[in-house]
Design an enzyme around this catalytic site. Structure first.
Site, PDB file in Angstrom:
ATOM      1  N   LYS A   1       0.630  -1.013   0.113  1.00  0.00           N
ATOM      2  CA  LYS A   1       0.439   0.143  -0.250  1.00  0.00           C
ATOM      3  C   LYS A   1       1.100   0.797   0.086  1.00  0.00           C
ATOM      4  O   LYS A   1       1.256   0.932   1.216  1.00  0.00           O
ATOM      5  CB  LYS A   1      -0.290  -0.224   1.291  1.00  0.00           C
ATOM      6  CG  LYS A   1      -2.239   0.861   0.874  1.00  0.00           C
ATOM      7  CD  LYS A   1      -2.445   2.070   0.823  1.00  0.00           C
ATOM      8  CE  LYS A   1      -2.245   2.944   2.137  1.00  0.00           C
ATOM      9  NZ  LYS A   1      -1.871   4.587   2.156  1.00  0.00           N
TER      10      LYS A   1
ATOM     11  N   CYS B   1      12.939   9.569   7.722  1.00  0.00           N
ATOM     12  CA  CYS B   1      12.681   9.938   9.262  1.00  0.00           C
ATOM     13  C   CYS B   1      13.810   9.643  10.558  1.00  0.00           C
ATOM     14  O   CYS B   1      13.787  10.041  11.427  1.00  0.00           O
ATOM     15  CB  CYS B   1      11.874   8.387   9.322  1.00  0.00           C
ATOM     16  SG  CYS B   1      12.510   6.866   8.599  1.00  0.00           S
TER      17      CYS B   1
ATOM     18  N   GLU C   1       9.148  16.080  16.110  1.00  0.00           N
ATOM     19  CA  GLU C   1       9.613  15.476  14.322  1.00  0.00           C
ATOM     20  C   GLU C   1       9.103  16.050  13.528  1.00  0.00           C
ATOM     21  O   GLU C   1       7.797  16.161  13.707  1.00  0.00           O
ATOM     22  CB  GLU C   1       9.083  13.818  14.180  1.00  0.00           C
ATOM     23  CG  GLU C   1       9.996  13.655  12.888  1.00  0.00           C
ATOM     24  CD  GLU C   1       9.667  11.792  12.197  1.00  0.00           C
ATOM     25  OE1 GLU C   1       8.206  11.483  12.073  1.00  0.00           O
ATOM     26  OE2 GLU C   1      10.538  11.901  11.617  1.00  0.00           O
TER      27      GLU C   1
ATOM     28  N   GLU D   1       8.638   0.819  11.751  1.00  0.00           N
ATOM     29  CA  GLU D   1      10.007   1.899  10.867  1.00  0.00           C
ATOM     30  C   GLU D   1       9.146   3.440  11.164  1.00  0.00           C
ATOM     31  O   GLU D   1       8.464   3.740  10.722  1.00  0.00           O
ATOM     32  CB  GLU D   1      10.772   1.449   9.634  1.00  0.00           C
ATOM     33  CG  GLU D   1      12.011   1.756  10.368  1.00  0.00           C
ATOM     34  CD  GLU D   1      11.966   3.500   9.565  1.00  0.00           C
ATOM     35  OE1 GLU D   1      11.585   4.535  10.246  1.00  0.00           O
ATOM     36  OE2 GLU D   1      12.331   3.594   8.178  1.00  0.00           O
TER      37      GLU D   1
ATOM     38  N   GLY E   1       6.216   4.761   8.473  1.00  0.00           N
ATOM     39  CA  GLY E   1       5.431   5.846   9.120  1.00  0.00           C
ATOM     40  C   GLY E   1       5.492   6.904  10.348  1.00  0.00           C
ATOM     41  O   GLY E   1       6.351   5.970  11.228  1.00  0.00           O
ATOM     42  N   SER E   2       4.361   7.212  10.301  1.00  0.00           N
ATOM     43  CA  SER E   2       4.275   8.230  11.304  1.00  0.00           C
ATOM     44  C   SER E   2       4.191   7.237  13.094  1.00  0.00           C
ATOM     45  O   SER E   2       3.339   6.028  12.557  1.00  0.00           O
ATOM     46  CB  SER E   2       3.254   9.513  11.596  1.00  0.00           C
ATOM     47  OG  SER E   2       2.353   8.593  11.350  1.00  0.00           O
ATOM     48  N   THR E   3       4.344   7.446  14.172  1.00  0.00           N
ATOM     49  CA  THR E   3       4.547   7.188  15.231  1.00  0.00           C
ATOM     50  C   THR E   3       3.325   6.747  15.414  1.00  0.00           C
ATOM     51  O   THR E   3       2.496   5.548  15.904  1.00  0.00           O
ATOM     52  CB  THR E   3       5.362   7.629  16.091  1.00  0.00           C
ATOM     53  OG1 THR E   3       6.781   7.385  15.896  1.00  0.00           O
ATOM     54  CG2 THR E   3       5.801   7.288  17.931  1.00  0.00           C
ATOM     55  N   GLU E   4       2.011   7.862  15.050  1.00  0.00           N
ATOM     56  CA  GLU E   4       0.653   7.648  15.767  1.00  0.00           C
ATOM     57  C   GLU E   4       0.443   6.490  14.609  1.00  0.00           C
ATOM     58  O   GLU E   4      -0.386   5.550  16.008  1.00  0.00           O
ATOM     59  CB  GLU E   4       0.778   9.149  14.874  1.00  0.00           C
ATOM     60  CG  GLU E   4      -0.784   9.810  15.648  1.00  0.00           C
ATOM     61  CD  GLU E   4      -1.245  11.037  14.818  1.00  0.00           C
ATOM     62  OE1 GLU E   4      -0.396  11.983  13.806  1.00  0.00           O
ATOM     63  OE2 GLU E   4      -2.852  10.647  14.503  1.00  0.00           O
TER      64      GLU E   4
ATOM     65  N   GLY F   1       0.806   4.127  13.629  1.00  0.00           N
ATOM     66  CA  GLY F   1       2.313   2.646  13.979  1.00  0.00           C
ATOM     67  C   GLY F   1       1.656   2.411  15.282  1.00  0.00           C
ATOM     68  O   GLY F   1       1.248   1.421  14.924  1.00  0.00           O
TER      69      GLY F   1
HETATM   70  P1  ADP Z   1       3.076  10.832   7.723  1.00  0.00           P
HETATM   71  O1  ADP Z   1       2.734  11.123   8.214  1.00  0.00           O
HETATM   72  O2  ADP Z   1       4.094  10.339   6.809  1.00  0.00           O
HETATM   73  O3  ADP Z   1       1.917  10.553   6.110  1.00  0.00           O
HETATM   74  P2  ADP Z   1       1.340   8.066   7.837  1.00  0.00           P
HETATM   75  O4  ADP Z   1       1.237   6.885   9.131  1.00  0.00           O
HETATM   76  O5  ADP Z   1       0.041   8.870   8.245  1.00  0.00           O
HETATM   77  O6  ADP Z   1       2.508   8.659   8.192  1.00  0.00           O
HETATM   78  O7  ADP Z   1       1.249   7.024   6.535  1.00  0.00           O
HETATM   79  C1  ADP Z   1       2.686   5.791   6.461  1.00  0.00           C
HETATM   80  C2  ADP Z   1       1.370   5.521   5.300  1.00  0.00           C
HETATM   81  O8  ADP Z   1       0.440   4.652   6.379  1.00  0.00           O
HETATM   82  C3  ADP Z   1       0.549   5.702   4.215  1.00  0.00           C
HETATM   83  O9  ADP Z   1       0.778   4.360   3.370  1.00  0.00           O
HETATM   84  C4  ADP Z   1      -0.494   6.327   4.937  1.00  0.00           C
HETATM   85  O10 ADP Z   1      -1.802   6.073   3.849  1.00  0.00           O
HETATM   86  C5  ADP Z   1      -0.715   4.374   5.862  1.00  0.00           C
HETATM   87  N1  ADP Z   1      -1.862   4.815   7.073  1.00  0.00           N
HETATM   88  C6  ADP Z   1      -2.004   6.122   7.493  1.00  0.00           C
HETATM   89  N2  ADP Z   1      -3.144   5.683   8.444  1.00  0.00           N
HETATM   90  C7  ADP Z   1      -3.287   4.491   8.537  1.00  0.00           C
HETATM   91  C8  ADP Z   1      -3.872   3.642   9.663  1.00  0.00           C
HETATM   92  N3  ADP Z   1      -4.827   3.610  10.204  1.00  0.00           N
HETATM   93  N4  ADP Z   1      -3.440   2.339   8.996  1.00  0.00           N
HETATM   94  C9  ADP Z   1      -2.899   1.520   8.322  1.00  0.00           C
HETATM   95  N5  ADP Z   1      -2.324   2.608   7.035  1.00  0.00           N
HETATM   96  C10 ADP Z   1      -2.734   3.687   7.059  1.00  0.00           C
END
Ligand code: ADP
Length: 502
Positions: free
Chosen positions: A199, A307, A404, A273, A251-254, A256
């Protein structure tokens, strides 16, 4: 241009010759965009069952590039089933030496089409062409080459542990290194014998979809790699799907944390990560000019959308003033503008939302009492842009020192002893990377032992190699990508890693 003309005029008035870079834009002719991109499921590009599409743009000028399918739950389900079928009927039982042939083929085709990928990466993501051309593309190919080499040597990589693939891997990637992150995820998973549903991030789907085309041309068995595009919802649907055996997320810690909660107790394997707030630590004895280059590369590479960016500079007090002066001077020479221009150092911010986030942090920095310095460059009228920015007078409690930012913003703090440097560097919930600049080897080792960071660079920064494991501590996540370590999350091993999240 206006600024250059102004400079030229004033220099001419003073009788000095002026040398400026000529524009050197890379042509976009090599890229053949389609109006619409479907989902890559079972070896074919298909219309989404959801019936929805979204527009993807060029963040440097806000021009639309194409319509891309937004996968719904039904589409994700189809992709997972395609991956399961391919796993059970083909990929799982294929000898490693045969899997390797496909991976080598993908690696070679990425090299052959590197220019096309690099231009498309820059168009869709806003990063300077010299970075997509010289970093993202060579590394993406190198990851496929590297893991192709392991595919038939898993028994040697993990002796006496009977390595077996896990099954279907759901892989969710961010927008800062769209193709490279796809390569980091796909190559070890496929080498280990798993099938995949990938994805990509919503703002940067196009190079992953071009990779889908390439994978089809490489005649990878249908369903071994599936690509579902869209925002967070398809990501969440993938995480929650019963047919998925392993989730790999960058992606983001949130997000994650959400994924960790969602997978807890399900038996799904997980690697994360996540974010970072790396300290780049400069000692008094460091070669300052070299350190300045490392600091600039650490925070302004890819507009700071990294990151492991060196977003906190810790400087030993005696060299604070000279280093700051050199940094300010260097900032003025960074060329911000058209990402497709081969001279450009700083490209566009990836999205309007990210630009707003960066602006908010910078306002908070000023309000909390830090002192801001920005490069004096003109910003293009359209698109999303942010000037390279430094903050001094930063205290550890400031948001710009704790959170960050994921943008071209550097917070500078000072220290007086190595112990203080370690304490400040580790004073963060994150632990992804760190940099040390000093002439003393013993000090490098002393520091590296104490820094809570997955990667510690010494007298360099942001260096990557497929053979070198990468990953975090604390809220930067767990699990390693790259190297032999990067195979482990994709394998069942006897006497080892258990079946669920660690
Ligand atoms: P950033 O802040 O770098 O955009 P995100 O964590 O929002 O990081 O996004 C990283 C990836 O995770 C993207 O492909 C995003 O579409 C996907 N993503 C966002 N929310 C969710 C979720 N609740 N579950 C799974 N994947 C998600």
């Amino acid at each position: 241009m206006a600024k250059i003309e102004k400079q030229a005029r004033s220099a001419l008035e003073q009788g000095e010759p002026v040398w400026e870079y000529a524009d050197a834009p890379e042509s976009t002719e090599i890229v053949h965009l389609r109006d619409r991109y479907g989902l890559f499921i079972g070896g074919e590009f298909v219309e989404p069952k959801s019936g929805t599409w979204f527009e993807t743009i060029d963040p440097s000028n806000e021009q639309p590039l194409a319509q891309v399918a937004e996968a719904g739950p039904e589409d994700v389900d189809l992709a997972v089933h395609a991956a399961r079928d391919a796993y059970e009927t083909h990929w799982r039982d294929l000898p490693g030496s045969e899997r390797a042939k496909y991976l080598y083929r993908i690696a070679r085709q990425i090299q052959e089409r590197a220019r096309e990928f690099a231009v498309l990466e820059t168009m869709n993501g806003g990063k300077p062409i010299k970075e997509s051309r010289d970093v993202d593309l060579p590394l993406a190919a190198a990851h496929f080459f590297y893991y192709a080499g392991w595919a038939d040597k898993l028994e040697y990589a993990f002796p006496n542990r009977r390595p077996r693939p896990i099954g279907v891997a759901g892989q969710i990637i961010p927008w800062n290194f769209p193709l490279l992150m796809a390569a980091w995820k796909l190559a070890p998973a496929l080498a280990a014998g798993n099938t995949v549903v990938l994805k990509p991030a919503e703002t940067t789907p196009l190079t992953a979809l071009l990779l889908g085309e390439l994978i089809r041309e490489a005649e990878l068995p249908p369903g071994v790699v599936n690509i579902v595009t869209g925002a967070g919802e398809p990501g969440a649907a993938l995480v929650n799907h019963d047919g998925v055996d392993k989730i790999a997320f960058t992606g983001s810690t949130e997000v994650g944390k959400i994924i960790r909660r969602a997978t807890a107790g399900t038996g799904k394997r997980l690697t994360l990560e996540l974010g970072g707030k790396a300290a780049n630590i400069v000692f008094e004895d460091a070669p300052l000019d070299q350190a300045v280059e490392g600091v600039v590369n650490g925070i302004f590479f890819n507009q700071g959308h990294v990151c492991c960016a060196g977003s906190r500079l810790l400087v030993e007090e005696p060299v604070f003033e000279p280093l700051l002066e050199k940094l300010k001077e260097r900032l003025q020479t960074l060329r911000l503008g058209n990402p497709l221009d081969k001279n450009t150092d700083i490209g566009a911010i990836n999205s309007r939302a990210q630009l707003q986030r960066i602006e908010e942090f910078v306002v908070a920095g000023v309000q909390e009492g830090a002192e801001m310095y920005q490069a004096d460059c003109d910003l293009p009228e359209r698109g999303f842009w942010f000037r390279p920015t430094l903050f001094t007078n930063v205290s550890q409690s400031h948001r710009i020192a704790r959170e960050e930012i994921f943008g071209p913003v550097l917070s500078i703090l000072t220290f007086r002893t190595p112990a203080e440097a370690v304490e400040k560097a580790n004073n963060t919930p994150y632990g992804l990377s760190a940099g040390i600049w000093t002439e003393k080897g013993s000090r490098i080792l002393w520091m590296a032992e104490r820094l809570e960071a997955g990667v510690v660079w010494a007298n360099t920064f942001n260096r990557f190699d497929p053979a070198s494991p990468f990953g975090g501590y604390k809220e930067s996540g767990f699990g390693r990508e790259g190297g032999r370590h990067g195979l482990e999350p994709y394998l069942e091993l006897d006497g080892g890693n258990g079946a669920s999240t660690r």
